[in-house]
Design an enzyme around this catalytic site. Sequence first.
Site, short mmCIF file in Angstrom:
data_model
loop_
_atom_site.label_atom_id
_atom_site.label_comp_id
_atom_site.label_asym_id
_atom_site.label_seq_id
_atom_site.Cartn_x
_atom_site.Cartn_y
_atom_site.Cartn_z
N ARG A 1 4.97 10.69 -2.71
CA ARG A 1 4.67 10.63 -0.75
C ARG A 1 6.40 10.99 -0.35
O ARG A 1 7.34 10.09 -0.24
CB ARG A 1 3.98 9.38 -1.36
N HIS B 1 12.95 -2.65 1.33
CA HIS B 1 12.65 -1.55 1.57
C HIS B 1 13.33 -0.15 1.19
O HIS B 1 14.71 -0.53 1.43
CB HIS B 1 12.38 -1.01 3.55
N ASN C 1 8.02 -5.57 -1.35
CA ASN C 1 7.80 -4.79 -0.64
C ASN C 1 6.67 -4.38 -0.16
O ASN C 1 5.57 -3.66 -0.63
CB ASN C 1 8.25 -2.65 -1.09
N PRO D 1 0.67 -1.07 -0.20
CA PRO D 1 -0.18 0.11 -0.40
C PRO D 1 0.78 1.39 0.36
O PRO D 1 1.60 1.34 0.40
CB PRO D 1 -0.49 0.01 1.18
N ASN D 2 0.30 2.15 -0.45
CA ASN D 2 0.68 3.89 -0.64
C ASN D 2 2.21 3.51 -1.82
O ASN D 2 2.62 4.63 -2.24
CB ASN D 2 0.85 4.17 0.55
N ARG E 1 13.76 4.47 11.89
CA ARG E 1 12.49 5.12 11.42
C ARG E 1 12.10 5.03 13.23
O ARG E 1 12.64 4.51 13.45
CB ARG E 1 11.82 4.81 10.95
N TYR F 1 11.03 8.90 0.81
CA TYR F 1 10.70 7.65 0.06
C TYR F 1 11.64 8.30 -1.90
O TYR F 1 12.06 7.25 -2.13
CB TYR F 1 9.05 6.88 -0.22
N ALA G 1 3.44 -0.29 4.28
CA ALA G 1 3.27 -0.85 6.05
C ALA G 1 2.55 -2.15 5.92
O ALA G 1 2.61 -2.40 8.43
CB ALA G 1 1.55 0.19 6.30
N GLU H 1 13.25 -9.25 1.14
CA GLU H 1 11.72 -8.23 1.29
C GLU H 1 12.94 -7.47 0.84
O GLU H 1 14.29 -6.81 1.23
CB GLU H 1 12.00 -8.94 3.05
C1 DQA Z 1 8.10 0.89 3.48
C2 DQA Z 1 8.52 1.40 4.70
C3 DQA Z 1 7.52 0.91 5.59
O1 DQA Z 1 7.46 1.07 7.47
C4 DQA Z 1 6.61 2.23 4.33
O2 DQA Z 1 4.99 2.05 5.61
C5 DQA Z 1 6.13 1.88 3.55
C6 DQA Z 1 7.09 1.80 2.59
C7 DQA Z 1 9.82 1.31 2.24
O3 DQA Z 1 9.38 1.04 1.21
O4 DQA Z 1 10.46 2.64 3.48
O5 DQA Z 1 5.25 2.23 3.24
O6 DQA Z 1 8.10 -0.66 3.51
#
Ligand code: DQA
Length: 145
Positions: A21, A103, A77, A13-14, A110, A26, A80, A101
């Site tokens: 964003r 990120h 990825n 998500p997002n 963080r 990011y 959240a 995994e």
């Molecule tokens: C994320 C890190 C997560 O904590 C966050 O909720 C994201 C992006 C990253 O790629 O840094 O949406 O996965």
Amino acid sequence: MTSMRKVMILNGPNLDRLGTREPDVYGTLSLQDIEKLCVETATTLKLEVDFRQTNDEATLISWLHEAAETKTFVIMNPAAFTHYSVAIRDAAAMLTAGLIEVHLSNPIAREEFRHTSLISGLATGTISGFGAQSYLLALQALVKL
Ligand code: DQA
């Protein structure tokens, strides 16, 4: 005839909002830019990339089921979902071809709620904190596994 090894790159998500964003966290690349970079790198590594994003937990679960059934390697990825989704973890536990995994940010640097990953314990490894490069490093790691 040899077919190219396939890898699914799954985004939670997002991540469809990347570019606008929280660019300080990011970066300014869009998810499409990241996809393009992944396809370029994958081509040099002779990998075929299936790059997807969803904001929906059920959809991500169904993609993990698909990867498990087709024995496809996954770079994910989970965004959240990383931090709280037992359902995503349970689906990822069914993968047999492998999981990395990734990120963009470094969640450990963080807020405390990002310090827990339900996914890390299932992954071959986690690559965090290198922006779009995290994805490209994962592709490189996977060919050497
Ligand atoms: C994320 C890190 C997560 O904590 C966050 O909720 C994201 C992006 C990253 O790629 O840094 O949406 O996965």
